[in-house]
Design a protein around this motif. Structure first.
Motif, PDB file in Angstrom:
ATOM      1  N   SER A  28       0.821  -1.213   0.000  1.00 27.03           N
ATOM      2  CA  SER A  28       0.000   0.000   0.000  1.00 27.03           C
ATOM      3  C   SER A  28       0.856   1.265   0.000  1.00 27.03           C
ATOM      4  CB  SER A  28      -0.963  -0.003   1.183  1.00 27.03           C
ATOM      5  OG  SER A  28      -0.237  -0.153   2.386  1.00 27.03           O
ATOM      6  N   ILE A  31       2.223   1.643  -3.554  1.00 27.61           N
ATOM      7  CA  ILE A  31       1.152   2.064  -4.453  1.00 27.61           C
ATOM      8  C   ILE A  31       0.948   3.570  -4.374  1.00 27.61           C
ATOM      9  CG2 ILE A  31      -1.363   1.983  -4.746  1.00 27.61           C
ATOM     10  CD1 ILE A  31      -0.961  -1.103  -3.876  1.00 27.61           C
ATOM     11  N   SER A  37      -1.979   1.403  -9.964  1.00 33.37           N
ATOM     12  CA  SER A  37      -3.189   0.803  -9.434  1.00 33.37           C
ATOM     13  C   SER A  37      -2.868  -0.339  -8.477  1.00 33.37           C
ATOM     14  CB  SER A  37      -4.065   0.297 -10.574  1.00 33.37           C
ATOM     15  OG  SER A  37      -3.930  -1.099 -10.717  1.00 33.37           O
ATOM     16  N   ASP A  38      -3.711  -0.443  -7.485  1.00 31.32           N
ATOM     17  CA  ASP A  38      -3.606  -1.374  -6.367  1.00 31.32           C
ATOM     18  C   ASP A  38      -3.215  -2.792  -6.791  1.00 31.32           C
ATOM     19  OD1 ASP A  38      -3.983  -2.904  -4.158  1.00 31.32           O
ATOM     20  OD2 ASP A  38      -6.001  -2.168  -3.705  1.00 31.32           O
ATOM     21  N   LYS A  42       0.464  -4.959  -6.953  1.00 31.04           N
ATOM     22  CA  LYS A  42       0.612  -6.126  -6.083  1.00 31.04           C
ATOM     23  C   LYS A  42       1.057  -7.350  -6.867  1.00 31.04           C
ATOM     24  CE  LYS A  42      -2.445  -5.019  -2.219  1.00 31.04           C
ATOM     25  NZ  LYS A  42      -3.771  -5.244  -1.629  1.00 31.04           N
TER      26      LYS A  42
END
Lengths: 138, 138
Positions: A28, A31, A37-38, A42
Motif C-alpha cells: 500500500s 502504491i 493501481s492497487d 501487487k
DNA sequence: TTTAATTGCTACTTTATTGTAGTATTTAAA
DNA sequence: TTTAAATACTACAATAAAGTAGCAATTAAA
C-alpha cells in the motif's frame, strides 16, 4: 524503445525501494508513492518476489524487501521477471532466422544498435540507476 | 526493439517492390511473395498509398507502384504511416516529462541509444536497405 | 454493356497486454 | 483465540494490436 508498462513499473518500484531506506515496504505504501493501481502493482510485487528480486513476508507487519544487493540486480533481470524478452532482441524485420551469416536486409545496420541495447539492459544495475542522487523521479 | 508487425510488413513490401523490378505490383502477387495474410497486407498497401509512399491504380490491371524514389523513402516515414511513433522515442521508464533538464533516473544512460535509434529510422532509406544486393530476404 | 480482376471499406474475431474485483491465506499482537 | 493488517490467488473487464471475412467500387478489355 518501448518496455512494457509492467516492466517500467517493476524497474521504478525496485529503484524506489533501493533509494528510500526503510526496514520493510508494504504494497500500500508503494502504491501511493508510485501512483500505480492497487492490484496491478501487487501482482508485480509478487512476481518480483517469485524471481528473488524482492523477498516478501506475509501476515501482519509483513511487506517486501530487496532480495539482493542493488549492484546485483540488472535491468534485464527485472524485465525478464515480467515478460518474454526475446522480442527486444529479435530481428528488426521480424524474421525467425536473422544472423550475421544469414542476415535480413537491415541486419548490418541494426545489429550494432541492438547490441548496445542488450548491453544497456544486461550491464545496468539498480545501483547504477541511482548513482546520481540528484535525480529522484519514481 | 520491437517494431509492430504491421510496420515490419510495410518495410518488407516496400523493399520488395524496390528490389524486384516490375511495371506494377498487384496485392495478390505481393501476398504470395511475402506470405502475409490477404486482407491484412491489402490494408497495409492502402495505408502506404494514402501516405504517398505507394501509388495505387484501381480496377482491372491495376495495382501499386512506388510513390517516390527509394532514396527518398525513409524507414521512419513507413513506420509513421502504420502507427504512432512516439512510443519508440519516449521515456524508457514511461514518464510523460523526461528531458535533459528534467530526466528520469535512466535518462542519461538511455538517451544516447535512443538517439542512435532515431537516427537509424530517420536516416535509413529504402535505397540504403538494398545497397547490398547479395542479401535478398523479404 | 457485361465481365473479370483489381483496390477500398466496414465490420468482425482473436490474442496479448493492462488493469480491476473479490476472496483466501498468513501472521503478529492484543 | 480472535483480530487486524498484510501478501497471494483466481477470475474477470477493458483496451489495443493482429488478423479475417465479405462486399462495394473501380476500370480496362471483350
Amino acid at each position: 524503445m518501448n518496455l512494457s508498462n509492467t516492466s517500467q513499473y517493476a524497474i521504478r518500484v525496485v529503484s524506489y525501494m533501493t533509494f528510500e531506506d526503510e526496514d520493510i515496504y508494504s504494497a500500500s505504501s508503494l502504491i501511493s508513492k508510485l501512483g500505480v493501481s492497487d492490484k496491478y502493482l501487487k501482482r508485480i510485487l509478487t512476481q518480483l518476489s517469485e524471481h528473488g528480486i524482492l523477498r516478501s513476508t506475509q501476515g501482519r507487519y509483513g511487506g517486501y524487501i530487496l532480495g539482493k544487493s542493488p549492484d546485483k540486480i540488472t535491468l534485464i533481470e527485472i524485465v525478464q521477471a515480467m515478460e518474454s524478452v526475446e522480442k527486444y532482441f529479435g530481428c528488426v524485420l521480424g524474421f525467425e532466422s536473422c544472423t550475421d551469416e544469414d542476415p535480413c536486409t537491415l541486419h548490418n545496420k541494426w545489429a550494432p544498435i541492438r547490441n548496445e541495447l542488450m548491453e544497456f539492459l544486461n550491464k545496468t544495475t539498480i545501483k547504477d540507476v541511482l548513482s546520481n542522487p540528484s535525480i529522484i523521479k519514481f
